[in-house]
Every structure is written in C-alpha cells, then in structure tokens.
Design an enzyme around this catalytic site. Structure first.
Site, mmCIF file in Angstrom:
data_model
loop_
_atom_site.group_PDB
_atom_site.id
_atom_site.type_symbol
_atom_site.label_atom_id
_atom_site.label_comp_id
_atom_site.label_asym_id
_atom_site.label_seq_id
_atom_site.Cartn_x
_atom_site.Cartn_y
_atom_site.Cartn_z
ATOM 1 N N ARG A 128 0.829 -1.155 0.064
ATOM 2 C CA ARG A 128 -0.107 -0.113 -0.057
ATOM 3 C C ARG A 128 0.913 1.200 -0.066
ATOM 4 O O ARG A 128 0.415 2.413 0.305
ATOM 5 C CB ARG A 128 -0.953 0.064 1.082
ATOM 6 C CG ARG A 128 -2.089 -1.153 1.268
ATOM 7 C CD ARG A 128 -3.248 -1.004 2.085
ATOM 8 N NE ARG A 128 -3.930 -1.875 2.030
ATOM 9 C CZ ARG A 128 -4.129 -3.241 2.559
ATOM 10 N NH1 ARG A 128 -3.233 -3.432 3.392
ATOM 11 N NH2 ARG A 128 -4.940 -4.222 2.245
ATOM 12 N N ASN A 152 -1.022 17.462 -21.842
ATOM 13 C CA ASN A 152 -1.118 16.534 -22.701
ATOM 14 C C ASN A 152 -1.426 16.951 -24.361
ATOM 15 O O ASN A 152 -2.272 16.142 -25.074
ATOM 16 C CB ASN A 152 -2.537 15.458 -22.145
ATOM 17 C CG ASN A 152 -2.134 14.818 -21.139
ATOM 18 O OD1 ASN A 152 -1.193 14.175 -21.085
ATOM 19 N ND2 ASN A 152 -2.913 15.207 -19.883
ATOM 20 N N HIS A 207 6.813 7.122 -28.019
ATOM 21 C CA HIS A 207 5.983 8.215 -27.435
ATOM 22 C C HIS A 207 6.008 9.285 -27.851
ATOM 23 O O HIS A 207 4.932 10.014 -28.535
ATOM 24 C CB HIS A 207 5.800 8.001 -25.871
ATOM 25 C CG HIS A 207 5.038 8.890 -25.351
ATOM 26 N ND1 HIS A 207 3.630 8.811 -25.184
ATOM 27 C CD2 HIS A 207 4.991 10.086 -24.588
ATOM 28 C CE1 HIS A 207 2.971 9.835 -24.825
ATOM 29 N NE2 HIS A 207 3.971 10.583 -24.209
ATOM 30 N N HIS A 232 -1.668 14.561 -27.098
ATOM 31 C CA HIS A 232 -1.507 13.069 -26.664
ATOM 32 C C HIS A 232 -2.587 12.206 -26.822
ATOM 33 O O HIS A 232 -2.662 11.153 -26.991
ATOM 34 C CB HIS A 232 -1.352 13.271 -24.831
ATOM 35 C CG HIS A 232 -0.050 13.386 -24.617
ATOM 36 N ND1 HIS A 232 0.733 14.695 -25.007
ATOM 37 C CD2 HIS A 232 0.873 12.860 -23.595
ATOM 38 C CE1 HIS A 232 2.002 14.833 -24.369
ATOM 39 N NE2 HIS A 232 2.134 13.740 -23.640
ATOM 40 N N ARG A 278 -3.724 20.783 -15.388
ATOM 41 C CA ARG A 278 -2.681 19.830 -15.664
ATOM 42 C C ARG A 278 -2.894 19.194 -17.039
ATOM 43 O O ARG A 278 -2.054 18.540 -17.639
ATOM 44 C CB ARG A 278 -2.426 18.797 -14.642
ATOM 45 C CG ARG A 278 -1.224 18.024 -14.744
ATOM 46 C CD ARG A 278 -0.894 17.189 -13.506
ATOM 47 N NE ARG A 278 0.256 16.186 -13.923
ATOM 48 C CZ ARG A 278 0.821 15.390 -13.072
ATOM 49 N NH1 ARG A 278 0.373 15.186 -11.905
ATOM 50 N NH2 ARG A 278 1.876 14.569 -13.695
#
Length: 421
Positions: free
Chosen positions: A176, A300, A320, A303, A296
C-alpha cells in the site's frame, strides 16, 4: 469539467540561470543554487558532501509536505551521498531494463550501497512499451517479496519513461505504498514522465489506463546518461520540450528555434537549460493541479491523437514522442480550422518538429474510424464527451475543452489519414 479551461499560466522572459528563480506556493516551482540542498527526507546536503558530482541546478516541485527536488547535472549517478540521503530505510530495489542495466546499473548500485547501510536488490525487466503491462509488473512485486522488503524500502527507477511509470506504480501498490526515486536516462523521462507522479501500465484497450498519482522522493537527472541514448530516442524526447513552448512558454519555444543545432548536437549547457526549463514548466503546473482536475490536462497537448496512434499500430511500434509529435501537429491543424490560431502557429510547429527529425504525418495504417474509436476511451473524456487540448490565441496559449465543432475534428482526421503533412 465542462466547457473550456484557459491555460494562461504566467511565463518568464528568459531561460533562467541556476539560481535566478524563487517562486511562492502558487508559483509552484523554485530553482536553487547547487551549494546547499534540503532533501525530501529532511537532510541538508552541503557542497562538501556532493563535491564529487554537484548538481548544476535544482528545481523543486512544490507540493507542501510532499515537495521534492529535481537535481540536474553531470556525473550525478556517482553521487552516492546525495542519492542515499533520499533513502529513509535500510533497503532499496533498483528497477531497470535489459538495455540500461549493462550501462548504468553497477554505478547506481554502488552509489546506493557505498557506505554499507543500504541493502540493494535488483530486478531487470524487458525493454520497450510493449512490456508495460501488469504481467511484467508482477516481476517487481515477486522480487520485492522474495527479498522480504518491508514498508521502509525504496524503489529506484533507473531508465526511461516505461521503467519510471512501472516502478512508480509498483511503489504506490506494494504494501500500500513505499518510497521511490526517479533516475531518468532518456530525454522523455527527464523533461516529462519522471516529474509529477503519474505512474501506471498499459491495457490492450488504451495507454496508461491502469495507474496512480504517486510522487517520488526526488528526481536525479544525470545528463551524462544521454551520451548513450540512440538518436531516435533522443529526438522523441524533444517532442515534449516543444510542447511546453506551445502550451505556455512562447519564449522557450523561440529559444528552441534558435538553438536547434546545439540541442541536436547534445551540447551540455544547452541540454541543461532545456531540461531545467521543461522541469520548471512541469513543476509549476503540477503544483497547481496535481491530479489533473483541470489545468494539468494541458500538459497532454497532442496526446489524445498520439495515444490513439500508439494503441492503434501496436505498443512499441512508434516511440511515445513520435506519436505526440504528430498529435501536436494535428492539434495545431484543428486549432487553425476552428479559427483559434493563425496559420503561423502550425507552420512554426511543423518547422521545429521537422528540424528535430520527428514525424509529422500519421502512420499509413491509421484510419479515421480507428482514431475515433480509440479517442473515445481517452482518460480526459467526461460524461461520454471527448475533451481535447487545443491551441488558442498567440503562441503559448491553449485551452482544455469539450466545446468545439466536431466537424473540424473530423476534417483534421480526414486530412491526416488522406495525405502526408
């Protein structure tokens, strides 16, 4: 989030020197002199301690009690004191791949274990986007359990974006949550994926669909590792550098236009500046919106188109950054069709990407139907509505929006699958 969100975050006039920037909490990033560092473990590392390989600059990702430094310089991989200061426990697991291991694994292990206080374990994964899967990720957990690593351990990502994303997700999940450190060895990882805490793996139906937001304790960027990076990988990373200029930093875009040759020659001073400026831009946005609730998402740009290409032709066929390069040109094209930018923005984008030897046309196997199907499951979609990052206004301005004429999107897709750009 519905409608459009303008991404008008203040930019600076010139590429900063090593110690020129100090921003408040809302600014989200700071650049410090390299003579004194406060680590995320609360330790102070002096110049004397790091004399063997002093960072040339340090950018801070400001997330209050989870803030962390990004060290940038040459020879940092051998700075064991600096690296160990971010390992709070007595064990570490270095995760790398078959390509990076012969080049840098021994040095990383030596730096971590030099004083004998840290037991270092290693797991070596296959290289490539096609191996960014839950099945391969299980090897990290297998090794951690075999070595009986507890919650005080630190996972260390040594490699490019795939290794960083997978190691971070493993760290977020193992027992965790355990500590982790990023040591990126590609331009792509240095300027983008190692900063900001996005971690995860791919699913056959979509890229990075399984993951978590989980921040590292530090990012250590040794630009000497770029000396062994193949030209194609190097160029791929520059796509993300171009992105920052397009979405929020016009001065940085112009600086890139003026320094293409030096960047392609991997000039040390120019590389440090490009990486630093990219990290500052990323850190500022992450501080404002850590978990991509709004602004944020502008990171991208290209993308949504790019991820569709990567998934559509098969993970690992294109890098990428190559897919993002084409995606940014498509976003610029659509923005122009909408009347949100003039023709010069797309022209300058095409020209710079071409100079960086990046692709600007979609693979022949992609169709409008393939794009539409894959873009429909993009992570930024909300309530069944596709949302895109598009350019708007002068160079350096963009919006994150679902409010656009879908006919213009179809026109862009049709134009790109019908003929080369």
């Amino acid at each position: 989030m519905q409608g459009a969100l303008a991404a008008q975050i203040p930019t600076r006039v010139a590429t900063p020197s090593v110690s020129s920037i100090s921003r408040n909490r809302r600014g989200g990033a700071s650049v410090s002199p390299a003579s004194r560092h406060v680590t995320s473990a609360g330790h102070v590392v002096s110049s004397a301690t790091c004399a063997a390989a002093e960072p040339q600059t340090v950018v801070t990702v400001d997330l209050d009690d989870r803030s962390y430094p990004i060290y940038i310089g040459t020879g940092l991989l051998d700075n064991g004191a600096l690296l160990r200061s971010h390992v709070p426990g007595a064990t570490a697991l270095v995760v790398t791949n078959e390509t990076v291991a012969p080049l840098y694994l021994d040095r990383a292990v030596a730096a971590l274990s030099k004083d004998g206080a840290i037991r270092v374990e290693v797991v070596i994964l296959p290289d490539g986007e096609q191996h960014k899967s839950m099945e391969v990720l299980m090897r990290v957990f297998d090794k951690a359990l075999e070595a009986k690593l507890d919650r005080q351990t630190t996972f260390v990502a040594l490699g490019g974006g795939v290794i960083g994303d997978m190691t971070g997700y493993a760290a977020a999940s193992y027992q965790r949550g355990v500590n982790f450190i990023q040591i990126p060895t590609t331009v792509m990882a240095m300027v983008d994926s190692s900063v900001g805490g996005k971690t995860g793996v791919n699913h056959p139906a979509g890229k990075n669909m399984i993951g978590a937001f989980y921040q590292p304790r530090c990012v250590l960027i040794d630009i000497d590792t770029l000396k062994t990076l193949p030209d194609r990988e190097f160029a791929s990373g520059l796509a993300e550098v171009v992105k920052y200029g397009l979405i929020r930093d016009a001065d940085f875009f112009e600086w890139q236009e003026a320094n293409v040759d030096k960047l392609m020659m991997r000039d040390e001073e120019v590389l440090v500046r490009a990486i630093e400026r990219s990290c500052i831009n990323k850190a500022e946005v992450v501080a404002l919106d850590e978990k991509e609730g709004g602004v944020r998402a502008t990171l991208n740009l290209g993308h949504t188109f790019g991820h569709a290409i990567e998934t559509g032709i098969g993970y690992g066929e294109w890098l990428h950054g190559e897919a993002v390069s084409v995606g940014m040109v498509m976003a610029a094209d659509m923005s122009e069709r909408l009347g949100w930018t003039d023709a010069t923005v797309k022209e300058r984008t095409l020209a710079l990407l071409n100079k960086f030897k990046l692709p600007v046309a979609v693979p022949e196997s992609m169709t409008v139907h393939t794009f539409q199907n894959l873009m429909a499951v993009d992570k930024k979609a909300a309530n069944g509505k596709l949302r895109l990052i598009l350019l708007k206004g002068e160079l350096g301005g963009c919006v994150f929006t679902g409010d656009f004429d879908s006919v213009k999107l179809f026109d862009t897709l049709d134009a790109f699958v019908s003929k080369p750009q």
